[in-house]
Write an enzyme that holds these catalytic residues in place. Structure first.
Site, mmCIF file in Angstrom:
data_model
loop_
_atom_site.group_PDB
_atom_site.id
_atom_site.type_symbol
_atom_site.label_atom_id
_atom_site.label_comp_id
_atom_site.label_asym_id
_atom_site.label_seq_id
_atom_site.Cartn_x
_atom_site.Cartn_y
_atom_site.Cartn_z
ATOM 1 N N ASP A 545 -3.600 1.551 0.178
ATOM 2 C CA ASP A 545 -4.369 0.427 -0.365
ATOM 3 C C ASP A 545 -3.415 -0.742 -0.633
ATOM 4 O O ASP A 545 -2.195 -0.604 -0.508
ATOM 5 C CB ASP A 545 -5.024 0.914 -1.675
ATOM 6 C CG ASP A 545 -6.120 -0.022 -2.158
ATOM 7 O OD1 ASP A 545 -6.666 -0.781 -1.345
ATOM 8 O OD2 ASP A 545 -6.437 0.021 -3.370
ATOM 9 N N GLU A 548 -1.975 -5.808 1.895
ATOM 10 C CA GLU A 548 -2.184 -7.096 2.610
ATOM 11 C C GLU A 548 -0.939 -7.966 2.666
ATOM 12 O O GLU A 548 -0.870 -8.798 3.572
ATOM 13 C CB GLU A 548 -3.313 -7.877 1.922
ATOM 14 C CG GLU A 548 -4.664 -7.230 2.059
ATOM 15 C CD GLU A 548 -4.852 -5.957 1.250
ATOM 16 O OE1 GLU A 548 -4.253 -5.861 0.166
ATOM 17 O OE2 GLU A 548 -5.568 -5.069 1.721
ATOM 18 N N ASP A 642 -13.518 -3.571 -1.032
ATOM 19 C CA ASP A 642 -14.240 -3.625 -2.301
ATOM 20 C C ASP A 642 -15.572 -4.354 -2.156
ATOM 21 O O ASP A 642 -15.668 -5.560 -2.405
ATOM 22 C CB ASP A 642 -13.379 -4.303 -3.377
ATOM 23 C CG ASP A 642 -12.131 -3.485 -3.685
ATOM 24 O OD1 ASP A 642 -12.047 -2.329 -3.219
ATOM 25 O OD2 ASP A 642 -11.242 -3.996 -4.391
#
Ligand SMILES: *[C@@H]1O[C@H](CO)[C@@H](O)[C@H](O)[C@H]1NC(C)=O
Ligand SMILES: *[C@@H]1O[C@H](CO)[C@@H](O)[C@H](O)[C@H]1NC(C)=O
Length: 983
Positions: A545, A548, A642
């Protein structure tokens, strides 16, 4: 050069400003096709002009898009268009405009002139003879002897453009090569200085061959255009010399697929290129992610920003976690599709104006790949041949997954596992979010709530029950001298640098350094930490996770890279590219600038994690990554991030899932029941009905929201048992689709047009989707609904819940289907044979059950399908020496009955000799009345122990279903099954 043309234009602009600033033209609609001008505005400064044109389609419909004049400099171009076009056949169109509208006399002349300009703009955006104000011109061309490659040297023509974005590169080199029969590569870069390109280590690919330009250097490039084509290739590349432009066209139809304007801008940190698209909305575009979109088909007048960011997927139209500068363009003429990739990892805006597409990129090179198709499946095949085939996913990963951020402790996890078992709802994989860690440090366990020994026993229990366990890890490594992972990382010097020292960011654990996966030592370090952690807790997969990379602070600018002259539309507000991530001025191993490689971090982490799991387990890895790039599908699955527990996000999840199928990442799904916010019983119930058919099916929710495990509500539990029950029956089919994805790039979940590219009505369908070729899922996406309106392409469709319910039509049609609260509509198209097994609470138990074949006959009585088998966890899938089997089934029906045959294509999976097909169900038999009796022949021998039974002949006239039970057909042995109906 264009000053003479500029004079009258400026005059009219000034006139306009005197009359009305801003000035607004009245509503106007022309009747003769093409375009009508809606509004024209000129700003007070007189430097920008904006017009909205409405497309007037011949048959009505059409649509609206806006074209924006860029600045006065661009008007030069239009002025020269004007002169050149004064005798061109656009005049009738202009007259139509003029006649349809009567302006006030004082401004009539001006508006007529403006309309003239705008109409020309719309009618002929890329005129061939606009010689003067061009971006570049070709000064030399050469081709290799074999003819498969063309090289050209370009020079800046004129004074350049957009001076505020930096100086123009003076000399460019272009190569165009027909790399395969279906792939054309066009690369434009600085002729004199090397520039950043997506590394070969990320996407291994053919480098353009060097061709000497000597032969034609100095000579004027004659003829004015050069063509690259080959008898074996459907793509033709045409180079125009002055101004430089190029087109890519389809040789078989003459259709122009890509058609660049003369406006090519090439600066160090700003590249711009525009291509025309058919103006009459003949092109449907898909792709260009990652974004949450309201529709799957791209809408015109939209900008697609690509810059990996930790922005919640519940935000529509913003750049999200991954970057995929790829689109599929579908043209209705012959239902033919092609694909276009801009292989570039820099930040960019892609503006889609309906009749054009403009790339505005802040670095790298213009590296285009064109994929000829013509079928949509061909496009993804050709695309994944270049970027890498999707990784095979373990069989177990097709089971159902449960996660939540906010599980309090081990007892909480155990309660959830027990809850599923008690409710008899399948649970394959239990997950844990960051809660299990000690102060959010990767590779640690909270000693109080998730202590190591009991956790180990928990995972062992899951394994004994055929279940799996997956945990999250984040890239940020806590800066903490008492933390072994950190200490080892420092010793091995693996972290991302800025200004000579490790770059300090802030994420869940507080201060962190980020492993720099460009550094081979970081990959080793990561593998070492994963192996070490797995000694404590043998997790079955890893969830990566925040990659980015997400950062809780906004790094202050250090140098010019942190604030490039062109601001991409980051987060929809052109926010600085450094905001909430690692700074663009950070430097990776080998001197790679974060500015260039930002979008690659998630890819590199997924590759390192995949490699680490493979090395440590020897089995097929399961990695789930939030951030992705072109080619990530080789290593990872993806979830849509999300989302929120809203009906909108339920609906939009289909768009993102289908887009990732195009991007070569077929193992994808959204958080079932919604991540943020409180879900409701009805929403969660409808969500599991859809989510049960996501390739990757996981229920996940955010801390502080109400729990949403599927057993908590009675209605949700009923929906789950029903929908997941069907999913588990379909597991052999889903896994066979995984094999197809891995070998051909075919998405598992597909838009309808993949199977029906000639049916234009499917192009906009995004409330339904297909699994593979012919399983159609039509979920309820609105609250309070008890029916669902579904589109059925031509053919016959049989409900998988009640095989006697069928929809049949010679043309595609919309049908309102009943959709009771606990039921989702799933149909199989005539022509397909589905391999099924029995449902169970885990995939390993389902795999031990007998096979069934569901034969849905097409109108002509034919059907086909296949079944892939292996152990579900060998690292390779269908490798040359692997133990796997592939069986194809085909069926033909005649007057007296049906004959089905199996063909064993490959038979190296040992157990396939023992696995048996016990039942075959035929749907869509033509019979005026239920037959009295069936005679069943297996390999020519009439079987006494097979009993046939007619199941009913309802709904669609003479269509019937028959079931043959009590069979004992080994999957690995070829057979012929004949069913004769006696009436
Ligand atoms: C085009 O987009 C702009 C900016 O989002 C919007 O203001 C405008 O209304 C849109 N025009 C059309 C025709 O959709
Ligand atoms: C380092 O980790 C230990 C153990 O979790 C913790 O007690 C301590 O507060 C951490 N120190 C810092 C500076 O984060």
């Amino acid at each position: 050069m264009a000053t003479t043309a500029r004079a009258p234009l400026l005059f009219y602009l000034v006139l306009c400003l005197c009359c009305c600033a801003p000035c607004l033209c009245a509503e106007l609609v022309a009747g003769s096709g093409g375009y009508a001008v809606r509004t024209v505005t000129v700003d007070k400064g007189g430097t920008r002009l904006r017009a909205e044109l409405a497309a007037v389609a011949a048959g009505g419909g059409g649509g609206v898009h806006a074209a924006y004049g860029d600045d006065v400099r661009n008007l030069d171009v239009y002025a020269s268009i004007l002169c050149w076009h004064s005798t061109a056949p656009v005049w009738p169109l202009l007259r139509a405009h003029a006649m349809a509208w009567s302006p006030p006399p004082s401004t009539a002349h001006f508006f007529f002139f403006l309309l003239l300009l705008l109409s020309l703009l719309a009618a002929a955006p890329w005129p061939r003879a606009a010689a003067q104000a061009a971006g570049y011109r070709v000064v030399s061309v050469a081709r290799d002897r074999a003819g498969g490659q063309l090289s050209a040297r370009l020079e800046l023509a004129g004074a350049g453009r957009k001076a505020e974005l930096g100086p123009d590169v003076q000399r460019l080199s272009l190569t165009a090569s027909l790399e395969t029969d279906s792939r054309l590569h066009v690369r434009i870069t600085d002729a004199d200085h090397p520039r950043w390109e997506v590394p070969q280590s990320v996407i291994p690919r053919e480098a353009p061959r060097h061709i000497t330009l000597e032969s034609s250097t100095g000579a004027s490039p004659s003829p004015h255009s050069s063509v690259l084509s080959a008898a074996t290739s459907d793509l033709t590349f045409t180079l125009q010399a002055s101004p430089f432009r190029f087109t890519v066209s389809r040789r078989s139809s003459g259709d122009v697929l890509f058609d660049t304007s003369a406006v090519l801008v090439f600066k160090d940190r700003y590249l711009e290129l525009t291509t025309a698209l058919p103006a009459d909305a003949r092109a449907s575009l898909y792709g260009l992610g990652e974004h949450t979109k309201r529709t799957f088909r791209l809408q015109r007048n939209d900008t697609f920003t690509l810059w990996n960011a930790d922005i919640a997927a519940s935000n529509v139209d913003l750049n999200l976690y991954g970057s995929h500068p790829f689109y599929l363009d579908l043209r209705p003429s012959a239902g033919s599709a092609h694909g276009v990739l801009l292989l570039n990892s820099n930040g960019m805006d892609v503006e889609y104006g309906g009749s054009y597409l403009t790339y505005k990129v802040i670095g790298g090179v213009l590296d285009f790949y064109f994929f000829a198709g013509p079928a949509p499946l061909d496009v993804v095949d050709q695309y994944t041949q270049l970027i890498g085939r999707p990784a095979p996913m373990p069989y177990w990963s097709f089971g159902f997954h449960q996660c939540r951020w906010g599980y309090k402790n081990l007892a909480d996890l155990e309660g959830v596992v027990a809850g599923y078992a008690k409710a008899r709802i399948p649970l394959e994989v239990m997950w844990t979010d960051i809660d299990y860690m000690d102060a959010f440090k990767d590779f640690t366990l909270d000693p109080v709530n998730f202590p190591a020994d009991p956790m180990r026993q928990f995972v062992d229990r899951l394994h004994r029950n055929g279940q799996k366990y997956v945990v999250i890890i984040d890239p940020g490594i806590n800066v903490n001298e008492t933390y072994g992972t950190f200490v080892r990382g420092m010793q091995q010097d693996v972290f991302l640098k800025r200004n000579g020292t490790n770059y300090l960011g802030k994420v869940w654990p507080g201060n962190v350094y980020f492993p720099d996966f460009f550094n081979p030592r970081a990959t080793e370090f990561w593998a070492g930490e994963i192996a070490l952690f797995r000694r404590t807790l043998p997790v079955d997969g890893l969830w990566i996770d925040m990659n980015e990379i997400s950062n809780f602070v906004d790094p202050a600018p250090l140098n010019a890279l942190d604030d490039p002259p062109y601001r991409i539309n980051n987060s929809g507000v052109r926010r600085p590219i450094n905001n909430k991530t690692t700074p663009a001025s950070a430097v990776h191993y080998g001197g790679v600038r974060e500015y260039d490689a930002h979008n690659l971090f998630g890819f590199l982490e997924a590759r390192a994690t995949h490699g680490a799991l493979l090395a440590d387990t020897g089995r097929r890895p399961f990695v789930l990554s939030r951030s992705t790039f072109v080619g990530s599908g080789r290593y990872t699955a993806h979830w849509t991030g999300d989302n929120a527990a809203t009906w909108d996000d339920l609906r939009y999840s289909i768009n993102t899932m289908l887009s990732f199928g195009l991007f070569g990442i077929p193992m994808v799904g959204a958080d079932i029941c919604g991540f943020s916010g409180n879900t409701t019983e009805e929403l969660c119930s409808r969500w599991i009905q859809l989510g049960a058919f996501y390739p990757f099916a996981r229920d996940h929710s955010a801390i502080g929201t109400i729990r949403r495990e599927l057993y908590l509500w009675e209605l949700v539990a009923r929906s789950a048992r029903k929908a997941l029950g069907l999913r588990y029956r379909l597991l052999p089919y889903l896994y066979t689709l995984m094999h197809e994805a891995h070998t051909t790039g075919a998405p598992i979940a597909r838009p309808l047009f993949f199977s029906y590219p000639k049916d234009v009505a499917t192009y906009g369908v995004d409330r339904q989707f297909l699994l593979g070729r012919g399983v159609l899922v039509s979920p309820v996406l609105e609250p309070g609904a008890t029916t669902v309106e579904a589109y059925f392409p031509a053919g016959r469709w049989f409900s998988l819940y009640d095989c006697t319910l069928a929809v049949a039509s010679a043309k595609g049609k919309r049908v309102t289907l009943p959709a009771p609260a606990d039921t989702v509509n799933v149909h199989v198209a005539g022509g397909n044979i589905l391999p099924l097994q029995l449902p169970a609470l885990t995939t390993s138990r389902a795999r031990q059950t007998v096979f069934h074949l569901l034969v849905a006959l097409a109108e002509d009585g034919s059907a086909s399908g296949e079944l892939f088998l292996d152990d579900g966890e060998s690292p390779e899938m269908a490798g040359p020496r692997g133990e796997w089997s592939l069986v194809r089934f085909s069926c033909a029906a005649g007057r007296d009955g049906v004959t089905m045959r199996s063909h064993v294509v490959h038979n190296a999976y040992g157990p396939s000799g023992k696995l048996v097909i016990g039942k075959v169900m035929f749907l869509g038999l033509h019979s005026p009345a239920p037959p009295r009796e069936f005679a069943v022949y297996v390999n020519g021998v009439k079987t006494a122990n097979s009993m046939g039974g007619a199941l009913g002949y309802q709904r669609s006239g003479a269509l019937g279903a028959a079931q043959v039970e009590g069979l004992y057909l080994a999957v690995g042995k070829e057979f012929e099954l004949k069913v004769v109906t006696l009436s």
